[in-house]
Each structure stands twice: as structure tokens, then as C-alpha cells.
Design a protein around this motif. Structure first.
Motif, PDB file in Angstrom:
ATOM      1  N   GLY A 136       0.860  -1.102   0.081  1.00  0.00           N
ATOM      2  CA  GLY A 136      -0.003   0.031  -0.024  1.00  0.00           C
ATOM      3  C   GLY A 136       0.758   1.282   0.004  1.00  0.00           C
ATOM      4  O   GLY A 136       0.648   2.228  -0.611  1.00  0.00           O
ATOM      5  N   PHE A 137       1.733   1.314   0.567  1.00  0.00           N
ATOM      6  CA  PHE A 137       2.999   2.169   0.777  1.00  0.00           C
ATOM      7  C   PHE A 137       3.502   2.690  -0.432  1.00  0.00           C
ATOM      8  O   PHE A 137       3.681   3.701  -1.118  1.00  0.00           O
ATOM      9  CB  PHE A 137       3.800   2.201   2.112  1.00  0.00           C
ATOM     10  N   GLU A 138       3.908   1.532  -1.093  1.00  0.00           N
ATOM     11  CA  GLU A 138       4.805   1.595  -2.191  1.00  0.00           C
ATOM     12  C   GLU A 138       4.053   1.994  -3.371  1.00  0.00           C
ATOM     13  O   GLU A 138       4.294   2.977  -4.467  1.00  0.00           O
ATOM     14  CB  GLU A 138       5.451   0.397  -2.608  1.00  0.00           C
ATOM     15  N   THR A 139       2.718   1.772  -3.419  1.00  0.00           N
ATOM     16  CA  THR A 139       1.943   2.127  -4.653  1.00  0.00           C
ATOM     17  C   THR A 139       1.431   3.723  -4.217  1.00  0.00           C
ATOM     18  O   THR A 139       1.442   4.307  -5.400  1.00  0.00           O
ATOM     19  CB  THR A 139       0.549   1.218  -4.345  1.00  0.00           C
ATOM     20  N   GLY A 140       0.938   4.037  -3.432  1.00  0.00           N
ATOM     21  CA  GLY A 140       0.812   5.273  -2.899  1.00  0.00           C
ATOM     22  C   GLY A 140       1.927   6.290  -3.300  1.00  0.00           C
ATOM     23  O   GLY A 140       1.724   7.299  -3.974  1.00  0.00           O
ATOM     24  N   ALA A 141       2.928   5.779  -2.853  1.00  0.00           N
ATOM     25  CA  ALA A 141       4.284   6.863  -2.922  1.00  0.00           C
ATOM     26  C   ALA A 141       4.368   6.785  -4.674  1.00  0.00           C
ATOM     27  O   ALA A 141       4.934   7.858  -5.158  1.00  0.00           O
ATOM     28  CB  ALA A 141       5.281   6.121  -2.361  1.00  0.00           C
ATOM     29  N   THR A 142       4.340   5.749  -5.338  1.00  0.00           N
ATOM     30  CA  THR A 142       4.861   5.593  -6.530  1.00  0.00           C
ATOM     31  C   THR A 142       3.501   6.697  -7.577  1.00  0.00           C
ATOM     32  O   THR A 142       4.062   7.274  -8.310  1.00  0.00           O
ATOM     33  CB  THR A 142       4.513   4.301  -7.146  1.00  0.00           C
ATOM     34  N   ILE A 143       2.346   6.538  -6.941  1.00  0.00           N
ATOM     35  CA  ILE A 143       1.370   7.678  -7.758  1.00  0.00           C
ATOM     36  C   ILE A 143       1.658   8.612  -7.271  1.00  0.00           C
ATOM     37  O   ILE A 143       1.799   9.985  -8.252  1.00  0.00           O
ATOM     38  CB  ILE A 143      -0.047   7.027  -7.582  1.00  0.00           C
ATOM     39  N   ALA A 144       2.157   9.241  -6.061  1.00  0.00           N
ATOM     40  CA  ALA A 144       2.584  10.625  -5.444  1.00  0.00           C
ATOM     41  C   ALA A 144       3.639  11.003  -6.340  1.00  0.00           C
ATOM     42  O   ALA A 144       3.586  12.244  -6.689  1.00  0.00           O
ATOM     43  CB  ALA A 144       2.629  10.598  -4.044  1.00  0.00           C
ATOM     44  N   ILE A 145       4.588  10.264  -6.596  1.00  0.00           N
ATOM     45  CA  ILE A 145       6.057  10.550  -7.203  1.00  0.00           C
ATOM     46  C   ILE A 145       5.534  11.078  -8.670  1.00  0.00           C
ATOM     47  O   ILE A 145       5.903  12.017  -9.168  1.00  0.00           O
ATOM     48  CB  ILE A 145       6.883   9.563  -7.348  1.00  0.00           C
ATOM     49  N   SER A 357      12.119  10.505 -16.912  1.00  0.00           N
ATOM     50  CA  SER A 357      12.797   9.253 -16.694  1.00  0.00           C
ATOM     51  C   SER A 357      12.298   8.780 -15.199  1.00  0.00           C
ATOM     52  O   SER A 357      12.080   7.685 -14.887  1.00  0.00           O
ATOM     53  CB  SER A 357      14.339   9.711 -16.315  1.00  0.00           C
ATOM     54  N   ILE A 358      11.956   9.773 -14.260  1.00  0.00           N
ATOM     55  CA  ILE A 358      11.335   9.224 -12.965  1.00  0.00           C
ATOM     56  C   ILE A 358      10.050   8.759 -13.362  1.00  0.00           C
ATOM     57  O   ILE A 358       9.840   7.707 -12.488  1.00  0.00           O
ATOM     58  CB  ILE A 358      11.262  10.292 -12.115  1.00  0.00           C
ATOM     59  N   MET A 359       8.974   9.201 -14.149  1.00  0.00           N
ATOM     60  CA  MET A 359       7.873   8.800 -14.072  1.00  0.00           C
ATOM     61  C   MET A 359       7.736   7.494 -14.753  1.00  0.00           C
ATOM     62  O   MET A 359       7.035   6.341 -14.632  1.00  0.00           O
ATOM     63  CB  MET A 359       6.968   9.737 -15.022  1.00  0.00           C
ATOM     64  N   ALA A 360       8.613   7.101 -15.820  1.00  0.00           N
ATOM     65  CA  ALA A 360       8.827   5.899 -16.670  1.00  0.00           C
ATOM     66  C   ALA A 360       9.376   4.871 -15.567  1.00  0.00           C
ATOM     67  O   ALA A 360       8.901   3.696 -15.371  1.00  0.00           O
ATOM     68  CB  ALA A 360       9.724   6.156 -17.652  1.00  0.00           C
ATOM     69  N   ALA A 361      10.267   5.206 -14.697  1.00  0.00           N
ATOM     70  CA  ALA A 361      10.675   4.260 -13.739  1.00  0.00           C
ATOM     71  C   ALA A 361       9.766   3.957 -12.605  1.00  0.00           C
ATOM     72  O   ALA A 361       9.666   2.582 -12.336  1.00  0.00           O
ATOM     73  CB  ALA A 361      12.012   4.771 -13.018  1.00  0.00           C
ATOM     74  N   VAL A 362       8.955   4.770 -12.135  1.00  0.00           N
ATOM     75  CA  VAL A 362       8.363   4.398 -11.065  1.00  0.00           C
ATOM     76  C   VAL A 362       6.936   3.985 -11.584  1.00  0.00           C
ATOM     77  O   VAL A 362       6.414   2.820 -11.021  1.00  0.00           O
ATOM     78  CB  VAL A 362       7.650   5.595 -10.169  1.00  0.00           C
ATOM     79  N   LEU A 363       6.327   4.326 -12.804  1.00  0.00           N
ATOM     80  CA  LEU A 363       4.884   3.732 -13.210  1.00  0.00           C
ATOM     81  C   LEU A 363       5.003   2.276 -13.411  1.00  0.00           C
ATOM     82  O   LEU A 363       4.168   1.685 -13.526  1.00  0.00           O
ATOM     83  CB  LEU A 363       4.458   4.636 -14.441  1.00  0.00           C
ATOM     84  N   ALA A 364       6.339   1.881 -13.912  1.00  0.00           N
ATOM     85  CA  ALA A 364       6.369   0.499 -14.138  1.00  0.00           C
ATOM     86  C   ALA A 364       6.211  -0.458 -13.055  1.00  0.00           C
ATOM     87  O   ALA A 364       5.824  -1.719 -13.263  1.00  0.00           O
ATOM     88  CB  ALA A 364       7.824   0.308 -14.666  1.00  0.00           C
TER      89      ALA A 364
END
Length: 551
Positions: A136-145, A357-364
């Protein structure tokens, strides 16, 4: 010891390494460094720090991890999720303290906390973050990033570490996209997403650096107005830094440092164990604590930021063929080379390209499958996972992790507060005894067989007598209760007291309490606790023997 006795084995090890592993480790280091260069810049800027701080955090930290850690696959350095946590923690820094100064204190505290945990052998701290909380934390942080980088991608002025802050900033500053910035950002993002579809190989691995270089060349050739760039960097020479010695600053940063240390350790250990299982290797949690402690202390003393293992870079290191922790040493060397040669080139790097580059890395890494799996398996845990995600997006990381840990503990207490005691009977024609609710079994009208399915601890011991009495109320003819104890791994003093209370309650009713299949360590503790002084029942090696006893 003669010098030759030491030198000869060392020479053999070096020779074997040069023949068997050097080529693979060098290739893996080169591939990882290609991804680490743009990510180190991007994650430093995501954390609200100057871009060179990310480069400094990518130099000595992987070297220190290589010396102290246990995994040949982990790449330690700036991480997207930690960058968001750093951003929120730095916002609490006292007036007059620059973000770079506060980041050094943060890295030092993370290193000291992890080092203390290693010395005290607290590697079990990983259990504080359950899998639902971590997902839950990683998904929320990914979307927030990803959301925080959208304004940078489009050249807008809005900023914020969570969705309400972004919304408020957009209303105050407007969300007008800049045409040239949007062009650079969107094209870079589409290119990075497209290359992910390429077969795994050198072209796909080199793609992030290729997109970065093309963006730099385009910015240099066109020199468009309105395109934000990294800008002139200070001379990139590694130098010794000492975190600012200010008690108020250190105390202010400490809560955030504790959360960063916990999440960095848990996520790094999870990555290390996952990659080790692929090849049948082991990692050692205490050494992981030591490696991460050394990495963060190195970052604090060399102008860096808190560091942990990157999932994407670690997987890439494994896939690229890393054989030993020497890969981390080579990564440090390559980053040192980049440090002294790439300053003029990186100054032209467009910020929208770094945001892409950040968005591509985290959205994956975004996946809704864990939520669906948790909902099917345990809806309480699925709800906890969802709440943690929403808190990361809408409130703060501190609130999300705090509630996540408390929620996981609350669910554990709820499950453990009442021991599961099953009424068991004999499967006809066998000596096996199973739960009457799941099997067709034979029951003895005078002897009640019960199986205790968990350890007897202070959490659940108080309910033992009530649970057993509830079974007895349905079978008033019972003259003897036989507890099968094979699932019981531990009995603490509260559990011992509960067992004694049950023994006395049954004696007052004219019933006897017997035990079967008690494990050796449990029996040793019972005897050490004076069990022989009050226990009047019998102890049986097998449950079947106890059920057949005529005494």
C-alpha cells in the motif's frame, strides 16, 4: 604465520576471480551506471536537493555496501520512494538550515539508526512492515511521485509532495503547460515507455541514457527559451563533509530518519531476498543492516542523501550477470569517472526529461493485483492496504506508515486474542484425529479431544478456559479433556497461568485434564515453571494413546 601462507590463498582467489567473475561484474556495473546517472540526478531533484547531491550519493554508498553487505545484486544509492520521504522530512527543517545541510543530518541519522540495529541484532525489525502495508505504501508513493513530476514534465509551476499540496499549488500558481517543455517531456516519456517493449538486451538497457543524451543534445542545439535545465553544476569533486551539529536540527529530523531507515531496510531486504532466491543463495539480514548503515554514513560524510537499494537497478544488476559484490566497487569507480567528466554535459540536461525518467521508472511498478489478491484472501488486510495508499496520497508518508504499523499490530492482536481450539475426533479405521467441522469422525462420549492450534501467550491465554468450557457445554457427559499440544510452539508465563486455571476449573467439575504430543522445549519450560507441583493429569506421547487410556 608465514607471509606465504597468507599470500598464496589470496593470490589463488584473485586469479579465480579474474578468470571467472571479472568480465561479468564489469559488464553489470557498466549497465547499472548507465541507469544510475540520470536517476541520481532526478531523485535528488525530486527530494528538493541540488542534482549533484544525487551523484555524491551514488559514489561511496555502493562501495560501502559492497564492503559490508551480503548480496551480490543490490545497487545502493538514491531511490524514488525515499526521495519523496526525504522531501517531506526536509520541509520540517528549522529556519536557516539549507536542504543540503538537513539532508546530511538525515543521512547520518539513518546510518546511525541502522548501525545501532545491527549491533543490537534487531534485524527482526523488518516484521514491523507487513506485506499489505508495504504494498500500500509503495503504490501510494509511486502515484504521488508520478503526480509530483507531472508539472515538471509539462513546464508548469505547481509543486507538492501529495495530491492536496499539488492541487493547492496549481490553484495558486496556475497549471499552464509550457509548449517547449511539454514537447521535451512528453517525447522523452513516450520514448522511455516504448523502449520497455524491446527485448531484454543491450539496446533496452542503454535506452535511458540514450534518451537523456538526446535530450541534452537537443537542448544544446536548439537552446529554446522557456526550457528549464539542470544548470551549471559546481565542480564535481568528492570532498569530506561533516553534518551540522545542531541539537534542534537533529531532533527535528529524527522521526523522519527512523521511518526512512525502517522502510529502506525492509524494502532493500525484500529485494535482496527475492534476487537471492532466483539463484539459490542466501542473504544475511544483519549484514544488510550493516551495509546500509555504512552506505548512509558514507553519504552523510561526502555530501550525499539517504540511500537504499533500488529495485529496478538491482534487478538490472542481476539480469546483467553480476557475480559478486565487486560489481558495487566498479559502479563506484564508474560514477567517480562520471563525477569528474560529465559536469558540462549534465548542465544542459532538460528538467522535463529527468521528470520523464522518474515517471517511466516508477509507473512500471504500479500494480493493482496485490489489492485484488488481498481482497480475496483477507478483506481486513486489503482495507489496511487501501487506507495506507490513500494516506500517502492525501496526508503524509508519516501518517501512512504510522497507521500501517499500528493497523498491522491491531490485526495481529485481533487474530491472536482468542486461541483457536478445535474439537477433534478419530477418522474411522485410523489413528488420525481431525476437526469435526471438516471430516467425518468418531467421538468418544466421555473423553473430549481438543487441539490447540497456536502458542499460548499473554495475548490469548486468558481466553483458554472460556473456549474449552464452551465445548464442554455442548457435551455435558465428558469426564476427561485431552488437549493435543503438537501445534503449540511456546507457552509464556501468562499461558502457563491459563493452563493452570483450566486445570483447576476442570478439577472443580470432577473432570481431568490430560495433555498429548507436547513438544520437548515446551515441556522443559513447563517443568521449569513448577508444572509438576500442580498438574494431576497424564501426559501422552500420542493423541490416540491418550484417547484409548482407560485410567
Amino acid at each position: 604465520m608465514p607471509l606465504t601462507a597468507f599470500w598464496h590463498p589470496l593470490r589463488v582467489q584473485v586469479r579465480d576471480y579474474l578468470q571467472a567473475c571479472l568480465k561479468d561484474d564489469l559488464a553489470a556495473a557498466l549497465v547499472v551506471s548507465v541507469l544510475l546517472i540520470p536517476q541520481s540526478l532526478a531523485y535528488a531533484m525530486l527530494a528538493g536537493l541540488p542534482p549533484q547531491v544525487g551523484l555524491y550519493a551514488s559514489l561511496l554508498p555502493p562501495l560501502m555496501y559492497a564492503l559490508l553487505g551480503s548480496s551480490p545484486f543490490l545497487n545502493v544509492g538514491p531511490v524514488a520512494v525515499l526521495a519523496l520521504m526525504i522531501l517531506q522530512t526536509l520541509q520540517l527543517a528549522p529556519a536557516g538550515v539549507s536542504p543540503s545541510e538537513a539532508a546530511l543530518v538525515l543521512a547520518a541519522e539513518v546510518g546511525l539508526l541502522l548501525g545501532a540495529a545491527a549491533l543490537l541484532r534487531l534485524d527482526a525489525l523488518a516484521a514491523l512492515l507487513s506485506v499489505p502495508v508495504l504494498h500500500g505504501f509503495e503504490t501510494g508513493a509511486t502515484i504521488a511521485i508520478a503526480a509530483s513530476q507531472l508539472p515538471v514534465l509539462l513546464g508548469a509551476q505547481a509543486s507538492g509532495a501529495n495530491l492536496p499540496e499539488l492541487w493547492s499549488s496549481a490553484r495558486s500558481h496556475g497549471f499552464e503547460a509550457q509548449g517547449i517543455a511539454s514537447l521535451f517531456g512528453i517525447v522523452a516519456l513516450l520514448a522511455l515507455l516504448a523502449v520497455r517493449r524491446l527485448p531484454k538486451g543491450l539496446p533496452a538497457r542503454m535506452a535511458p541514457l540514450g534518451v537523456l543524451l538526446i535530450g541534452i543534445l537537443a537542448a544544446w542545439a536548439l537552446d529554446p527559451q522557456g526550457l528549464a535545465r539542470v544548470g551549471t553544476l559546481p565542480p564535481l569533486a568528492l570532498h569530506l563533509t561533516v553534518p551540522r551539529l545542531n541539537t534542534h536540527l537533529w531532533m527535528t529530523m529524527l522521526p523522519g530518519a527512523a521511518l526512512i531507515a525502517l522502510l529502506g531496510y525492509v524494502s532493500s531486504l525484500a529485494v535482496a531476498e527475492s534476487l537471492a532466491r532466483r539463484v539459490g543463495q542466501r542473504v544475511f539480514p544483519r549484514r544488510e543492516l550493516m551495509g546500509l548503515a555504512g552506505a548512509n554514513l558514507a553519504a552523510a560524510l561526502t555530501g550525499g542523501m539517504p540511500a537504499a537499494a533500488s529495485f529496478s537497478r538491482s534487478v538490472l544488476m542481476s539480469d546483467a550477470g553480476s557475480r559478486t559484490r565487486m560489481t558495487g566497487v566498479f559502479v563506484a569507480g564508474l560514477m567517480g569517472l562520471a563525477l569528474v567528466t560529465l559536469s558540462p554535459l549534465l548542465a544542459w540536461c532538460p528538467k522535463p526529461v529527468l521528470a520523464a525518467s522518474i515517471m517511466a521508472a516508477v509507473l512500471a511498478g504500479v500494480s493493482l493485483q496485490p489489492y485484488r489478491d488481498a481482497w480475496r484472501y483477507d478483506r481486513a488486510e486489503a482495507l489496511l492496504m487501501t487506507v495506507v495508499t490513500l494516506l500517502v496520497l492525501g496526508v503524509s508518508i508519516t501518517a501512512a506508515l504510522g497507521l500501517g504499523v499500528l493497523g498491522a499490530i491491531a490485526l495481529l492482536l485481533k487474530r491472536s486474542a482468542r486461541p483457536h481450539v478445535a474439537l477433534i475426533g478419530r477418522i474411522p479405521g485410523t489413528e488420525h484425529y481431525r476437526n469435526v467441522e471438516r471430516y467425518q469422525v468418531e467421538l468418544d462420549p466421555e473423553v473430549m479431544g481438543l487441539r490447540i492450534d497456536e502458542s499460548l501467550l499473554f495475548l490469548n491465554g486468558r481466553s483458554l478456559a472460556d473456549v474449552v468450557q464452551a465445548h464442554l457445554d455442548t457435551r455435558p457427559g465428558t469426564r476427561r479433556v485431552l488437549l493435543q499440544m503438537s501445534p503449540v510452539n511456546s507457552i509464556d508465563f501468562s499461558g502457563l497461568s491459563a493452563l493452570k486455571d483450566l486445570h483447576e476449573a476442570l478439577a472443580r467439575q470432577g473432570r481431568r485434564l490430560d495433555l498429548s504430543e507436547v513438544k520437548g522445549p515446551v515441556l522443559d519450560r513447563l517443568k521449569a515453571g513448577g508444572w509438576d507441583d500442580w498438574f494431576c493429569g497424564r501426559l501422552f506421547m500420542s493423541h490416540h494413546q491418550g484417547m484409548r487410556d482407560e485410567h
